[in-house]
Motif scaffolding. Structure first.
Motif, PDB file in Angstrom:
ATOM      1  N   ARG A  65       0.818  -1.204   0.000  1.00 12.97           N
ATOM      2  CA  ARG A  65       0.000   0.000   0.000  1.00 12.97           C
ATOM      3  C   ARG A  65       0.854   1.257   0.000  1.00 12.97           C
ATOM      4  N   VAL A  66       0.208   2.340  -0.413  1.00 11.78           N
ATOM      5  CA  VAL A  66       0.826   3.662  -0.375  1.00 11.78           C
ATOM      6  C   VAL A  66      -0.019   4.501   0.574  1.00 11.78           C
ATOM      7  N   ILE A  67       0.658   5.190   1.480  1.00 16.35           N
ATOM      8  CA  ILE A  67      -0.079   6.075   2.389  1.00 16.35           C
ATOM      9  C   ILE A  67       0.448   7.481   2.170  1.00 16.35           C
ATOM     10  N   MET A  68      -0.409   8.353   1.676  1.00 16.37           N
ATOM     11  CA  MET A  68       0.020   9.717   1.384  1.00 16.37           C
ATOM     12  C   MET A  68       0.167  10.501   2.680  1.00 16.37           C
ATOM     13  N   GLY A  69       1.219  11.306   2.734  1.00 12.06           N
ATOM     14  CA  GLY A  69       1.376  12.186   3.878  1.00 12.06           C
ATOM     15  C   GLY A  69       0.458  13.390   3.713  1.00 12.06           C
ATOM     16  N   CYS A  78       1.043  16.725   1.643  1.00  6.11           N
ATOM     17  CA  CYS A  78       2.017  17.742   2.041  1.00  6.11           C
ATOM     18  C   CYS A  78       3.445  17.327   1.741  1.00  6.11           C
ATOM     19  N   GLY A  79       3.624  16.465   0.749  1.00 11.92           N
ATOM     20  CA  GLY A  79       4.958  16.264   0.206  1.00 11.92           C
ATOM     21  C   GLY A  79       5.735  15.052   0.676  1.00 11.92           C
ATOM     22  N   PHE A  80       5.053  14.102   1.348  1.00 14.37           N
ATOM     23  CA  PHE A  80       5.756  12.867   1.663  1.00 14.37           C
ATOM     24  C   PHE A  80       4.763  11.722   1.587  1.00 14.37           C
ATOM     25  N   CYS A  81       5.247  10.499   1.652  1.00 15.69           N
ATOM     26  CA  CYS A  81       4.334   9.359   1.690  1.00 15.69           C
ATOM     27  C   CYS A  81       5.091   8.153   2.237  1.00 15.69           C
ATOM     28  N   PHE A  82       4.350   7.107   2.509  1.00 14.61           N
ATOM     29  CA  PHE A  82       4.946   5.829   2.871  1.00 14.61           C
ATOM     30  C   PHE A  82       4.617   4.833   1.779  1.00 14.61           C
ATOM     31  N   VAL A  83       5.598   4.031   1.423  1.00 14.19           N
ATOM     32  CA  VAL A  83       5.360   2.944   0.480  1.00 14.19           C
ATOM     33  C   VAL A  83       5.695   1.648   1.187  1.00 14.19           C
ATOM     34  N   GLU A  84       4.722   0.755   1.229  1.00 11.20           N
ATOM     35  CA  GLU A  84       4.949  -0.540   1.871  1.00 11.20           C
ATOM     36  C   GLU A  84       5.012  -1.627   0.824  1.00 11.20           C
ATOM     37  N   TYR A  85       6.049  -2.418   0.875  1.00 11.03           N
ATOM     38  CA  TYR A  85       6.124  -3.594   0.009  1.00 11.03           C
ATOM     39  C   TYR A  85       5.801  -4.835   0.830  1.00 11.03           C
TER      40      TYR A  85
END
Lengths: 161, 797
Positions: A65-69, A78-85
């Motif tokens: 999943r991708v979680i937008m900051g 607001c310019g960052f995110c998390f990417v989970e593999y």
């Protein structure tokens, strides 16, 4: 055996950043970072979409999943995110091949994250975005223009909320 | 950290007074020896010869204490850094001259390593071992006759019966690839034996089957560069070398400087080496083609690109491939190492590097490393050489585009992916105008298809306006449509659709955070068009109208972002499961996803992937949907195959996972007999092993699940191949009836896609090849289609 190139700094090493809000000891955090398959992605433009992130980061593996900051108040990116593999291996490849390359014309930074917890998707700056956008002094069109503190000095009495 | 004084570098071999962390003295010396050996040959203020001499003296002194370590380090160096083979061989030669016994021990050690590598299937390591052994002849450590006996034994293996050709190929490849090093010496000492060896090899090469060759070619056309089969190419290069009396100028030979010392040494002979026999399940390297895209006319004035059949070309390419192999995990270091290739003054280096990288990227069936690995290395190269590298890459892209008509479709896809990714790192700067002529071609022609696909990928990495802005007017037809959902229930004409009222109700319901049951309620009253007026009809498997309204409405509500869609799917998962139990119903779901999102292929891919993951649809449903009549016109669009391959991959991963779990369970069960507490082992499996004490029943159940998965996998491949055959045969029949040429772009592309399925998934398809042969790929099929199947069989024969 030691190869001469083993002494190079590895692109997969954990950085010196430690989350100050992490609930646990430093060594616990480090242990999680070393085993993590979650990455923090920084220096995104506010306009970079999830779709763009999916397209680039899928090239290293299957994304869980991708979680937008988000800005804490505006709930906008607001310019960052998390990417989970799903696997550590895929996220290591991300550190090797995507960190320091461009997305949406900006050089993005990838770093290990100890794992997403609800609440961590929000900026921790006073005005709702990332801390770095409070203090920076340059003009960045993709990240709301001037840093918040400078911006207020330029146009005082116009608090954005 | 480095406070060494300048002169200490030079007398490094005598340096003993460095401050180190506290370790045992022996360990210190061992580390130092290892470091010295590792670094010999690297840039130094002294000459290589003097370094080698010094190092040989140091090692000789330490032989008594560190004999075994030195054997190990020397061998590992020679194998891990095969381009420094001659340096280490010289070192061994010097040591042998000083200490005959050590020489003998080294020979035994390297032979042992060679046999070990053969036994464990480490083919590259074995080849470098063999090269090292051969080079020892040059250093007077081994007798030439002894080496020839070994080479003859290996070539004998090539003539063994009843073993896979890929095994036999390897032995010949290994022997041929050492000849550049030792050919001259063998020619001088044992010419007739060498000739005889070559004759045997020639006979072998003439007899061997090359049925696999067309399947591996990057371009089907033989002009301007023939994609030679790898053994053919090497053989041609060796023959040319032989014509030149084996004089070869590329490989550095430090032992020549020590000839007077070395020829005084006594030589050893090799023990008899019998390569391990073939066992079922042994894997051998797959055959390859030699990728060529440049010849000397493509390169500007300057050092000349060695000809395709020159041995230099082989040596340079091997060396560059080895650099990539050694540094592929660190892209910056890789780029730096490529650019400081030791013989760069003699060759057009950027062209060689680009050719080698594209060779790996386009390798069939799959590239060695991730596609993005090569992409990011190319970007680093451009950063390090901004005045030359970008131009060479641009030239390469033009060349590849010019020849794209006959490019293998898997390579075509990779080129699309690479190019879009590359220009996305450089503000999408490209001379699009150069390609304006493509607008006049049939839209299914590979060139316009390439541009369309590239723009599609660029769109995914950026946004619509950006793509519109960067595309010249002449190519505007290739710009994808704005990627928006098409929600028919809120468009003009919605009033006349049967589901509109329910759709609007559902919107209100979902926005008010209804439960899945409440959502189902909204759909309850919708009639089933499959059951028109026949209330006594047998139980219909599904209601396409309900599915239509639900899927399109829900996904449209979640259309803001991928996360929104995923959240919607997750929340209403129950409804999906109720509405879409059967395969037909699942196909209906997919059809509706497509109807809504047909302008945004990326979202379709992502949603199908999610639905597979959440088991809303089965793999077989996806495959059947992709080959349905409505989707046939889109066969020349890449994303259709993106979806097919992600579906097949998912199935394959599922089978692998179950297989692995079963194996672990079986092992755990077997270990359970001796239930001593296991000591901590580093791997994360420890916890799993502890918690998981399988019972016989558990293992049996896993076996059943695996068997079911195999059945599903087999069924999936059968569906895919059957549909391919149907759709291709239909096309051929229609063309025949209408007396038209069947070889349209659509036909060629579709046949290529069939080939691609075989190639990409050959490991799994292998298992079912006899079923495929019996049921589907029968003799009555059109020869073009049947040929694809036979080429695939030849890949691992």
């Amino acid at each position: 055996m030691k190869r001469s190139y083993d002494s190079m700094s590895s692109s997969v090493e954990i950085s010196s950043y430690r989350d100050q809000h992490f609930k646990g000891s430093r060594s616990e955090q480090e242990k999680l970072l070393r085993a993590s398959s979650t990455l923090y992605i920084g220096n995104l433009s506010f306009y970079t979409t999830e779709e763009q992130i999916y397209e680039l980061f899928s090239r290293c593996g299957d994304i869980r999943r991708v979680i937008m900051g988000l800005d804490k108040y505006k709930k906008t990116p607001c310019g960052f995110c998390f990417v989970e593999y799903y696997t550590r291996q895929d996220s290591e490849n991300c550190m090797r091949y995507i960190n320091g390359t461009r997305l949406d014309d900006r050089i993005i930074r990838c770093d290990w994250d100890a794992g997403f917890i609800e609440g961590r998707q929000y900026g921790r700056g006073k005005t709702g975005g990332q801390v770095r956008d409070e203090y920076r002094t340059d003009y960045d069109g993709g990240r709301g223009g001037y840093g918040k503190i400078i911006a207020q000095k330029i146009t005082p009495n116009t608090l954005e909320r | 950290m480095n406070r060494r004084r300048a002169h200490e570098e030079e007398d490094g071999y005598e340096r003993l007074n460095r401050k180190r962390r506290r370790v045992s003295e022996n360990q210190e010396i061992e580390d130092r020896l290892e470091s010295l050996i590792l670094r010999v040959g690297e840039k130094s203020s002294s000459s290589l010869e003097s370094n080698l001499e010094g190092l040989a003296s140091v090692l000789e002194a330490d032989l008594s204490t560190f004999r075994v370590k030195i054997l190990r380090i020397l061998t590992e160096c020679a194998i891990r850094m095969p381009e420094k083979c001659t340096i280490y061989a010289t070192l061994v030669g010097l040591l042998n001259a000083k200490n005959y016994n050590f020489g003998g021990e080294f020979v035994d050690y390297i032979v042992k390593t060679f046999k070990e590598n053969l036994k464990t299937g480490k083919w590259n390591a074995a080849r470098y071992c063999l090269r090292f052994i051969s080079d020892l002849v040059n250093c007077h450590v081994l007798a030439a006759s002894s080496l020839l006996t070994l080479l003859e034994t290996l070539v004998d293996c090539a003539n063994e019966d009843g073993v896979p050709q890929v095994r036999r190929d390897w032995f010949v490849f290994a022997v041929l690839s050492t000849l550049p090093w030792v050919g001259r010496e063998l020619y001088e000492k044992k010419e007739s034996q060498l000739d005889h060896l070559l004759v045997t090899i020639d006979v072998f090469l003439n007899k061997r089957s090359k049925k696999h060759w067309p399947a591996l070619k990057v371009w089907s056309a033989d002009v301007p560069h023939l994609q030679e089969e790898y053994l053919d190419c090497l053989w041609a290069q060796i023959k040319k070398l032989r014509q030149d009396n084996w004089s070869e100028k590329h490989i550095p030979r430090p032992y020549l400087a020590f000839d007077s010392i070395l020829c005084e040494a006594l030589q050893h002979t090799l023990p008899t080496i019998q390569p391990p026999p073939h066992n079922d399940g042994d894997n051998y390297p797959m055959p390859r083609v030699i990728f060529r895209m440049f010849d000397y006319t493509d390169c500007p004035d300057g050092p000349v690109l060695p000809g395709a059949h020159s041995i230099e070309r082989f040596l340079i390419e091997e060396h560059l491939h080895n650099i990539i192999e050694a540094y592929h995990l660190e892209r910056k270091e890789c780029a730096a190492q490529l650019l400081c290739f030791p013989y760069k003054a003699k060759i057009p280096l950027e062209y060689c590097i680009v050719e080698v990288i594209f060779a790996e990227l386009f390798n069939l069936p799959t590239p060695r490393y991730l596609e993005i690995c090569y992409g990011s290395i190319l970007i680093e190269l451009c950063k390090l050489q901004p005045s030359t590298m970008p131009q060479v890459l641009a030239q390469a892209t033009e060349i590849l585009f010019m020849r794209i008509d006959t490019m293998n479709i898997a390579c075509f896809d990779r080129l699309v992916n690479w190019f879009a990714y590359h220009i996305s790192n450089f503000q999408y700067r490209w001379s699009w105008d150069d390609w304006e002529a493509c607008a006049q071609l049939d839209p299914d022609h590979p060139k316009p298809r390439f541009i369309r696909e590239v723009l599609g990928k660029c769109l995914r990495l950026s946004y619509h306006q950006r793509i519109k802005d960067m595309t010249p007017e002449a190519l505007s037809a290739f710009v994808p449509l704005k990627p928006e959902p098409i929600y028919k229930y809120s468009m003009e004409g919605a009033a006349s659709l049967p589901g509109t009222e329910a759709a609007h109700q559902l919107v209100v319901c979902v926005r008010n955070k209804c439960t899945p049951e409440e959502a189902l309620n909204v759909l309850r009253e919708l009639p089933n068009p499959l059951r028109e007026g026949d209330s006594t009809a047998a139980h219909t498997a599904y209601n396409p109208l309900k599915i239509d309204v639900f899927v399109q409405t829900l996904l449209n509500l979640g259309s803001k972002s991928i996360s929104h869609s995923f959240a919607a799917i997750s929340k209403f998962h129950y409804v999906f499961k109720i509405l879409a139990e059967s395969e037909e119903a699942q196909i209906c779901v997919l059809r509706n996803v497509w109807e809504l999102w047909q302008r945004h292929s990326q979202v379709v891919c992502v949603l199908v992937d999610k639905m597979l993951k959440t088991q809303i649809v089965e793999c077989s449903a996806v495959a059947t949907w992709l080959f349905s009549k409505e989707m046939a016109p889109y066969f020349t669009h890449g994303y259709l195959w993106e979806i097919l391959h992600l579906t097949i991959d998912k199935m394959n991963k599922h089978v692998s996972k179950l297989s692995k779990e079963l194996q672990e369970a079986r092992e755990a069960l077997a270990r359970d007999e001796s239930s001593s507490s296991e000591s901590e082992d580093e791997s994360g499996n420890k916890k799993k092993k502890d918690q998981f004490k399988p019972t016989e029943e558990a293992v049996e159940r896993m076996e059943e699940r695996l068997e079911m998965a195999h059945t599903d996998q087999k069924r999936l491949f059968l569906i895919v191949f059957q549909r391919f055959i149907m759709i291709l045969s239909e096309h051929l029949v229609r063309a025949d009836t209408d007396a038209r040429d069947p070889h349209t772009h659509w036909y060629r592309a579709t046949l290529a896609r069939l080939r691609q399925v075989f190639l990409l998934h050959h490991e799994q398809v292998q298992k079912y090849s006899s079923t495929l042969e019996t049921l589907l790929f029968t003799q009555d099929l059109d020869p073009h289609i049947l040929d694809v199947f036979h080429q695939f069989i030849a890949l691992t024969a």
